[in-house]
Design a protein around this motif. Sequence first.
Motif, PDB file in Angstrom:
ATOM      1  N   LEU A 102       0.836  -1.207   0.000  1.00 31.03           N
ATOM      2  CA  LEU A 102       0.000   0.000   0.000  1.00 31.03           C
ATOM      3  C   LEU A 102       0.864   1.248   0.000  1.00 31.03           C
ATOM      4  O   LEU A 102       1.952   1.271   0.580  1.00 31.03           O
ATOM      5  CB  LEU A 102      -0.898   0.028   1.239  1.00 31.03           C
ATOM      6  CG  LEU A 102      -1.995  -1.016   1.315  1.00 31.03           C
ATOM      7  CD1 LEU A 102      -2.631  -0.991   2.690  1.00 31.03           C
ATOM      8  CD2 LEU A 102      -3.026  -0.754   0.249  1.00 31.03           C
ATOM      9  N   GLY A 103       0.353   2.286  -0.626  1.00 30.77           N
ATOM     10  CA  GLY A 103       1.016   3.586  -0.567  1.00 30.77           C
ATOM     11  C   GLY A 103       0.674   4.256   0.750  1.00 30.77           C
ATOM     12  O   GLY A 103      -0.157   3.777   1.530  1.00 30.77           O
ATOM     13  N   GLU A 104       1.291   5.369   0.998  1.00 32.21           N
ATOM     14  CA  GLU A 104       1.043   6.081   2.246  1.00 32.21           C
ATOM     15  C   GLU A 104      -0.401   6.586   2.300  1.00 32.21           C
ATOM     16  O   GLU A 104      -0.882   7.246   1.381  1.00 32.21           O
ATOM     17  CB  GLU A 104       1.993   7.260   2.362  1.00 32.21           C
ATOM     18  CG  GLU A 104       1.854   7.957   3.677  1.00 32.21           C
ATOM     19  CD  GLU A 104       3.190   8.353   4.238  1.00 32.21           C
ATOM     20  OE1 GLU A 104       3.174   9.165   5.154  1.00 32.21           O
ATOM     21  OE2 GLU A 104       4.211   7.858   3.765  1.00 32.21           O
ATOM     22  N   GLY A 105      -1.112   6.243   3.369  1.00 32.65           N
ATOM     23  CA  GLY A 105      -2.481   6.692   3.564  1.00 32.65           C
ATOM     24  C   GLY A 105      -3.525   5.924   2.774  1.00 32.65           C
ATOM     25  O   GLY A 105      -4.695   6.291   2.793  1.00 32.65           O
ATOM     26  N   GLN A 106      -3.155   4.862   2.078  1.00 34.00           N
ATOM     27  CA  GLN A 106      -4.117   4.083   1.293  1.00 34.00           C
ATOM     28  C   GLN A 106      -4.708   2.955   2.127  1.00 34.00           C
ATOM     29  O   GLN A 106      -4.058   2.415   3.015  1.00 34.00           O
ATOM     30  CB  GLN A 106      -3.456   3.482   0.054  1.00 34.00           C
ATOM     31  CG  GLN A 106      -3.066   4.475  -0.990  1.00 34.00           C
ATOM     32  CD  GLN A 106      -2.460   3.787  -2.209  1.00 34.00           C
ATOM     33  OE1 GLN A 106      -1.884   2.711  -2.109  1.00 34.00           O
ATOM     34  NE2 GLN A 106      -2.597   4.428  -3.363  1.00 34.00           N
ATOM     35  N   GLU A 107      -5.934   2.610   1.822  1.00 34.24           N
ATOM     36  CA  GLU A 107      -6.617   1.495   2.452  1.00 34.24           C
ATOM     37  C   GLU A 107      -6.726   0.358   1.428  1.00 34.24           C
ATOM     38  O   GLU A 107      -6.917   0.629   0.243  1.00 34.24           O
ATOM     39  CB  GLU A 107      -8.021   1.905   2.898  1.00 34.24           C
ATOM     40  CG  GLU A 107      -8.032   2.908   4.038  1.00 34.24           C
ATOM     41  CD  GLU A 107      -7.484   2.333   5.329  1.00 34.24           C
ATOM     42  OE1 GLU A 107      -7.768   1.152   5.631  1.00 34.24           O
ATOM     43  OE2 GLU A 107      -6.759   3.055   6.023  1.00 34.24           O
ATOM     44  N   PRO A 108      -6.626  -0.917   1.851  1.00 34.48           N
ATOM     45  CA  PRO A 108      -6.745  -2.015   0.888  1.00 34.48           C
ATOM     46  C   PRO A 108      -8.154  -2.095   0.294  1.00 34.48           C
ATOM     47  O   PRO A 108      -9.136  -1.728   0.930  1.00 34.48           O
ATOM     48  CB  PRO A 108      -6.423  -3.259   1.708  1.00 34.48           C
ATOM     49  CG  PRO A 108      -6.551  -2.857   3.118  1.00 34.48           C
ATOM     50  CD  PRO A 108      -6.366  -1.383   3.195  1.00 34.48           C
ATOM     51  N   VAL A 109      -8.236  -2.569  -0.946  1.00 33.86           N
ATOM     52  CA  VAL A 109      -9.491  -2.725  -1.665  1.00 33.86           C
ATOM     53  C   VAL A 109      -9.719  -4.212  -1.873  1.00 33.86           C
ATOM     54  O   VAL A 109      -8.797  -4.937  -2.249  1.00 33.86           O
ATOM     55  CB  VAL A 109      -9.424  -2.002  -3.034  1.00 33.86           C
ATOM     56  CG1 VAL A 109     -10.686  -2.220  -3.825  1.00 33.86           C
ATOM     57  CG2 VAL A 109      -9.147  -0.528  -2.838  1.00 33.86           C
ATOM     58  N   THR A 110     -10.938  -4.690  -1.632  1.00 35.35           N
ATOM     59  CA  THR A 110     -11.265  -6.092  -1.870  1.00 35.35           C
ATOM     60  C   THR A 110     -11.825  -6.238  -3.276  1.00 35.35           C
ATOM     61  O   THR A 110     -12.765  -5.541  -3.645  1.00 35.35           O
ATOM     62  CB  THR A 110     -12.301  -6.596  -0.844  1.00 35.35           C
ATOM     63  OG1 THR A 110     -11.765  -6.414   0.471  1.00 35.35           O
ATOM     64  CG2 THR A 110     -12.612  -8.060  -1.060  1.00 35.35           C
ATOM     65  N   VAL A 111     -11.228  -7.147  -4.064  1.00 34.52           N
ATOM     66  CA  VAL A 111     -11.706  -7.406  -5.424  1.00 34.52           C
ATOM     67  C   VAL A 111     -12.020  -8.893  -5.560  1.00 34.52           C
ATOM     68  O   VAL A 111     -11.423  -9.728  -4.894  1.00 34.52           O
ATOM     69  CB  VAL A 111     -10.679  -6.984  -6.500  1.00 34.52           C
ATOM     70  CG1 VAL A 111     -10.447  -5.501  -6.493  1.00 34.52           C
ATOM     71  CG2 VAL A 111      -9.371  -7.706  -6.331  1.00 34.52           C
ATOM     72  N   THR A 112     -12.984  -9.204  -6.421  1.00 31.45           N
ATOM     73  CA  THR A 112     -13.343 -10.585  -6.730  1.00 31.45           C
ATOM     74  C   THR A 112     -12.786 -10.907  -8.110  1.00 31.45           C
ATOM     75  O   THR A 112     -13.057 -10.190  -9.071  1.00 31.45           O
ATOM     76  CB  THR A 112     -14.877 -10.765  -6.726  1.00 31.45           C
ATOM     77  OG1 THR A 112     -15.376 -10.348  -5.449  1.00 31.45           O
ATOM     78  CG2 THR A 112     -15.250 -12.208  -6.977  1.00 31.45           C
ATOM     79  N   LEU A 113     -12.020 -11.975  -8.196  1.00 30.39           N
ATOM     80  CA  LEU A 113     -11.370 -12.333  -9.456  1.00 30.39           C
ATOM     81  C   LEU A 113     -12.329 -13.058 -10.394  1.00 30.39           C
ATOM     82  O   LEU A 113     -13.134 -13.872  -9.965  1.00 30.39           O
ATOM     83  CB  LEU A 113     -10.157 -13.220  -9.187  1.00 30.39           C
ATOM     84  CG  LEU A 113      -9.049 -12.586  -8.352  1.00 30.39           C
ATOM     85  CD1 LEU A 113      -7.958 -13.604  -8.076  1.00 30.39           C
ATOM     86  CD2 LEU A 113      -8.485 -11.372  -9.041  1.00 30.39           C
ATOM     87  N   SER A 114     -12.211 -12.767 -11.690  1.00 31.71           N
ATOM     88  CA  SER A 114     -13.031 -13.442 -12.688  1.00 31.71           C
ATOM     89  C   SER A 114     -12.236 -14.493 -13.451  1.00 31.71           C
ATOM     90  O   SER A 114     -12.811 -15.286 -14.183  1.00 31.71           O
ATOM     91  CB  SER A 114     -13.598 -12.418 -13.684  1.00 31.71           C
ATOM     92  OG  SER A 114     -12.537 -11.771 -14.351  1.00 31.71           O
ATOM     93  N   HIS A 115     -10.925 -14.503 -13.282  1.00 31.10           N
ATOM     94  CA  HIS A 115     -10.049 -15.458 -13.963  1.00 31.10           C
ATOM     95  C   HIS A 115      -9.014 -15.982 -12.986  1.00 31.10           C
ATOM     96  O   HIS A 115      -8.757 -15.364 -11.955  1.00 31.10           O
ATOM     97  CB  HIS A 115      -9.312 -14.799 -15.140  1.00 31.10           C
ATOM     98  CG  HIS A 115     -10.218 -14.301 -16.207  1.00 31.10           C
ATOM     99  ND1 HIS A 115     -10.861 -15.122 -17.086  1.00 31.10           N
ATOM    100  CD2 HIS A 115     -10.588 -13.043 -16.536  1.00 31.10           C
ATOM    101  CE1 HIS A 115     -11.586 -14.400 -17.919  1.00 31.10           C
ATOM    102  NE2 HIS A 115     -11.450 -13.128 -17.589  1.00 31.10           N
ATOM    103  N   HIS A 116      -8.401 -17.099 -13.345  1.00 33.03           N
ATOM    104  CA  HIS A 116      -7.316 -17.649 -12.555  1.00 33.03           C
ATOM    105  C   HIS A 116      -6.157 -16.661 -12.581  1.00 33.03           C
ATOM    106  O   HIS A 116      -5.826 -16.092 -13.627  1.00 33.03           O
ATOM    107  CB  HIS A 116      -6.885 -18.996 -13.149  1.00 33.03           C
ATOM    108  CG  HIS A 116      -5.742 -19.610 -12.415  1.00 33.03           C
ATOM    109  ND1 HIS A 116      -4.431 -19.368 -12.763  1.00 33.03           N
ATOM    110  CD2 HIS A 116      -5.699 -20.429 -11.344  1.00 33.03           C
ATOM    111  CE1 HIS A 116      -3.641 -20.035 -11.950  1.00 33.03           C
ATOM    112  NE2 HIS A 116      -4.377 -20.678 -11.074  1.00 33.03           N
TER     113      HIS A 116
END
Length: 89
Positions: A42-56
């Motif tokens: 993560l960069g400074e001050g960033q929060e993680p984002v949850t993503v759902t994968l569509s491919h392997h």
Amino acid sequence: MATNPTTKKTAAPEAEESTEAVTTEARPERPRRAPSLVGPPLGEGQEPVTVTLSHHLRIDGVDFTPGAQINVSPDYARRLRGQGFTART
């Protein structure tokens, strides 16, 4: 070329079987857990984002199957979306 004239001693078959049984029981197979943050840090001050994968996808030696939800940095999430690796949910 010189050869070694000494002979190796072999263990009794019963001793080998008991050793194998102990090591198998001592190390049960554990499923691999996905790390909490995948990809670049993560960069400074960033929060993680949850993503759902569509491919392997294989990231840092870990395989992620379609439908897996992973936490990534916002920049990496943008790159994955641009390349078509995230689901449209």
